[in-house]
Design a protein around this motif. Structure first.
Motif, PDB file in Angstrom:
ATOM      1  N   ARG A  79      33.957  28.019  60.658  1.00 47.50           N
ATOM      2  CA  ARG A  79      33.065  27.560  59.601  1.00 47.50           C
ATOM      3  C   ARG A  79      32.385  28.647  59.018  1.00 47.50           C
ATOM      4  O   ARG A  79      32.217  28.413  57.725  1.00 47.50           O
ATOM      5  N   ASP A  80      31.654  29.311  59.807  1.00 48.67           N
ATOM      6  CA  ASP A  80      31.011  30.506  59.187  1.00 48.67           C
ATOM      7  C   ASP A  80      31.571  31.290  58.350  1.00 48.67           C
ATOM      8  O   ASP A  80      31.426  31.928  57.247  1.00 48.67           O
ATOM      9  N   SER A  81      32.874  31.755  58.620  1.00 50.92           N
ATOM     10  CA  SER A  81      33.936  32.435  57.790  1.00 50.92           C
ATOM     11  C   SER A  81      34.157  31.744  56.521  1.00 50.92           C
ATOM     12  O   SER A  81      34.431  32.505  55.705  1.00 50.92           O
ATOM     13  N   ILE A  82      34.509  30.506  56.458  1.00 44.34           N
ATOM     14  CA  ILE A  82      34.830  29.725  55.278  1.00 44.34           C
ATOM     15  C   ILE A  82      33.438  29.714  54.587  1.00 44.34           C
ATOM     16  O   ILE A  82      33.580  29.768  53.300  1.00 44.34           O
ATOM     17  N   ASP A  83      32.483  29.367  54.951  1.00 40.22           N
ATOM     18  CA  ASP A  83      31.136  29.345  54.162  1.00 40.22           C
ATOM     19  C   ASP A  83      30.756  30.557  53.466  1.00 40.22           C
ATOM     20  O   ASP A  83      30.081  30.597  52.716  1.00 40.22           O
ATOM     21  N   ALA A  84      31.279  31.593  54.060  1.00 40.25           N
ATOM     22  CA  ALA A  84      31.238  33.023  53.403  1.00 40.25           C
ATOM     23  C   ALA A  84      31.698  32.956  52.067  1.00 40.25           C
ATOM     24  O   ALA A  84      31.229  33.660  51.022  1.00 40.25           O
ATOM     25  N   PHE A  85      32.517  32.208  51.663  1.00 44.82           N
ATOM     26  CA  PHE A  85      32.935  31.919  50.178  1.00 44.82           C
ATOM     27  C   PHE A  85      31.795  31.685  49.378  1.00 44.82           C
ATOM     28  O   PHE A  85      31.646  31.977  48.077  1.00 44.82           O
ATOM     29  N   ASN A  86      30.970  30.885  49.669  1.00 40.80           N
ATOM     30  CA  ASN A  86      29.700  30.438  48.892  1.00 40.80           C
ATOM     31  C   ASN A  86      28.871  31.906  48.748  1.00 40.80           C
ATOM     32  O   ASN A  86      28.182  31.803  47.741  1.00 40.80           O
ATOM     33  N   ASP A  87      28.731  32.645  49.943  1.00 41.87           N
ATOM     34  CA  ASP A  87      27.771  33.643  49.707  1.00 41.87           C
ATOM     35  C   ASP A  87      28.693  34.535  48.539  1.00 41.87           C
ATOM     36  O   ASP A  87      27.880  35.344  47.720  1.00 41.87           O
ATOM     37  N   TRP A  88      29.849  34.675  48.480  1.00 42.18           N
ATOM     38  CA  TRP A  88      30.676  35.464  47.558  1.00 42.18           C
ATOM     39  C   TRP A  88      30.278  34.877  46.148  1.00 42.18           C
ATOM     40  O   TRP A  88      30.105  35.450  45.297  1.00 42.18           O
ATOM     41  N   GLU A  90      27.639  33.211  45.188  1.00 42.61           N
ATOM     42  CA  GLU A  90      26.308  33.621  44.792  1.00 42.61           C
ATOM     43  C   GLU A  90      26.067  35.016  44.580  1.00 42.61           C
ATOM     44  O   GLU A  90      25.550  35.246  43.288  1.00 42.61           O
ATOM     45  N   THR A  91      26.795  35.885  44.969  1.00 47.42           N
ATOM     46  CA  THR A  91      27.151  37.476  44.354  1.00 47.42           C
ATOM     47  C   THR A  91      27.691  37.431  42.995  1.00 47.42           C
ATOM     48  O   THR A  91      27.173  38.332  42.166  1.00 47.42           O
ATOM     49  N   GLN A  92      28.737  36.519  42.935  1.00 42.80           N
ATOM     50  CA  GLN A  92      29.452  36.519  41.405  1.00 42.80           C
ATOM     51  C   GLN A  92      28.359  36.198  40.546  1.00 42.80           C
ATOM     52  O   GLN A  92      28.446  36.835  39.285  1.00 42.80           O
ATOM     53  N   GLU A  93      27.688  35.056  40.817  1.00 45.03           N
ATOM     54  CA  GLU A  93      26.608  34.558  39.838  1.00 45.03           C
ATOM     55  C   GLU A  93      25.538  35.580  39.610  1.00 45.03           C
ATOM     56  O   GLU A  93      25.184  35.820  38.452  1.00 45.03           O
ATOM     57  N   LYS A  94      24.955  36.546  40.657  1.00 44.14           N
ATOM     58  CA  LYS A  94      24.047  37.023  40.423  1.00 44.14           C
ATOM     59  C   LYS A  94      24.521  38.342  39.496  1.00 44.14           C
ATOM     60  O   LYS A  94      23.857  39.072  38.965  1.00 44.14           O
ATOM     61  N   GLY A 102      37.874  33.086  28.059  1.00 39.95           N
ATOM     62  CA  GLY A 102      38.353  33.492  26.664  1.00 39.95           C
ATOM     63  C   GLY A 102      36.951  33.969  25.799  1.00 39.95           C
ATOM     64  O   GLY A 102      35.948  34.122  26.400  1.00 39.95           O
ATOM     65  N   THR A 103      37.056  34.583  24.558  1.00 43.40           N
ATOM     66  CA  THR A 103      36.187  35.057  23.835  1.00 43.40           C
ATOM     67  C   THR A 103      35.138  34.035  23.281  1.00 43.40           C
ATOM     68  O   THR A 103      33.927  34.295  22.845  1.00 43.40           O
ATOM     69  N   ASN A 104      35.568  32.771  23.125  1.00 47.37           N
ATOM     70  CA  ASN A 104      34.698  31.745  22.664  1.00 47.37           C
ATOM     71  C   ASN A 104      33.712  31.146  23.670  1.00 47.37           C
ATOM     72  O   ASN A 104      33.396  30.025  23.303  1.00 47.37           O
ATOM     73  N   VAL A 105      33.831  31.627  25.006  1.00 48.84           N
ATOM     74  CA  VAL A 105      33.141  30.759  25.891  1.00 48.84           C
ATOM     75  C   VAL A 105      31.934  31.930  26.238  1.00 48.84           C
ATOM     76  O   VAL A 105      32.185  33.160  26.584  1.00 48.84           O
ATOM     77  N   THR A 106      30.836  31.167  26.532  1.00 54.75           N
ATOM     78  CA  THR A 106      29.502  32.092  26.630  1.00 54.75           C
ATOM     79  C   THR A 106      28.706  31.360  27.879  1.00 54.75           C
ATOM     80  O   THR A 106      28.983  30.215  28.233  1.00 54.75           O
ATOM     81  N   LYS A 107      27.614  31.651  28.359  1.00 54.07           N
ATOM     82  CA  LYS A 107      26.578  30.997  29.200  1.00 54.07           C
ATOM     83  C   LYS A 107      27.256  30.369  30.422  1.00 54.07           C
ATOM     84  O   LYS A 107      27.143  29.393  30.721  1.00 54.07           O
ATOM     85  N   TYR A 108      27.954  31.390  31.270  1.00 51.70           N
ATOM     86  CA  TYR A 108      28.512  30.690  32.404  1.00 51.70           C
ATOM     87  C   TYR A 108      27.477  30.787  33.383  1.00 51.70           C
ATOM     88  O   TYR A 108      26.399  31.157  33.637  1.00 51.70           O
ATOM     89  N   LYS A 109      27.758  29.812  34.324  1.00 51.90           N
ATOM     90  CA  LYS A 109      26.946  29.623  35.607  1.00 51.90           C
ATOM     91  C   LYS A 109      27.883  29.103  36.809  1.00 51.90           C
ATOM     92  O   LYS A 109      28.473  27.947  36.536  1.00 51.90           O
ATOM     93  N   ILE A 110      27.769  29.547  37.929  1.00 50.24           N
ATOM     94  CA  ILE A 110      28.548  29.145  39.051  1.00 50.24           C
ATOM     95  C   ILE A 110      27.615  28.435  40.116  1.00 50.24           C
ATOM     96  O   ILE A 110      26.403  29.122  40.383  1.00 50.24           O
TER      97      ILE A 110
END
Length: 143
Positions: A79-88, A90-94, A102-110
């Motif tokens: 479970r801990d190894s699968i939950d590491a995906f959430n950590d990843w 959060e890193t992508q968001e940071k 695409g070029t007409n897409v902005t303001k992403y949030k994960i």
């Protein structure tokens, strides 16, 4: 030309798995299997006065792993190894490392929608369990 958001998300998640290939919209019952299952592909949450649309791409990250039905000790590690995906995520968001819609897409949030993986199915005959983490990518698509 519109972007195939499903293909983009699949490729983006594959980068987490160190170039391992994953399934898309299917599950296979073997240890180590991973898949992306979209829930909503382009769900419009709201439209502003100039026509820009806030949208959600929601998907499940599915993992199939072994299940310890005797002591449960191995299950906590799995479970801990699968939950590491959430950590990843959060890193992508940071780092603002988003899938390219695409070029007409902005303001992403994960946003991870589960704080821990949900055990959604057990394959007793194979000693495996299917775990799911839900994820939402919010973005603005300009008109």
């Amino acid at each position: 030309m519109s972007v195939n958001k499903h293909a983009v998300v699949k490729e983006w998640v594959e980068s987490y798995l160190s170039n391992a290939k994953i399934g898309f919209e299917y599950i296979d019952a073997y240890q180590g299997f991973r898949s992306v299952i979209p829930n909503y592909g382009d769900y419009v949450v709201k439209t502003d006065i100039v026509g820009n649309k806030t949208k959600w791409y929601t998907f499940g990250f599915v993992a199939v792993e072994s299940l310890d039905i005797y002591s449960g000790d191995n299950n906590t590690t799995i479970r801990d190894s699968i939950d590491a995906f959430n950590d990843w995520l959060e890193t992508q968001e940071k780092n603002k490392n988003y899938p390219d819609f695409g070029t007409n897409v902005t303001k992403y949030k994960i946003s991870p929608l589960y704080n821990t993986a949900d055990m959604s199915q057990v394959f007793e005959d194979k000693g495996l369990a299917k775990y799911v983490l839900m994820v939402r990518i919010e973005y603005v698509e300009k008109e």
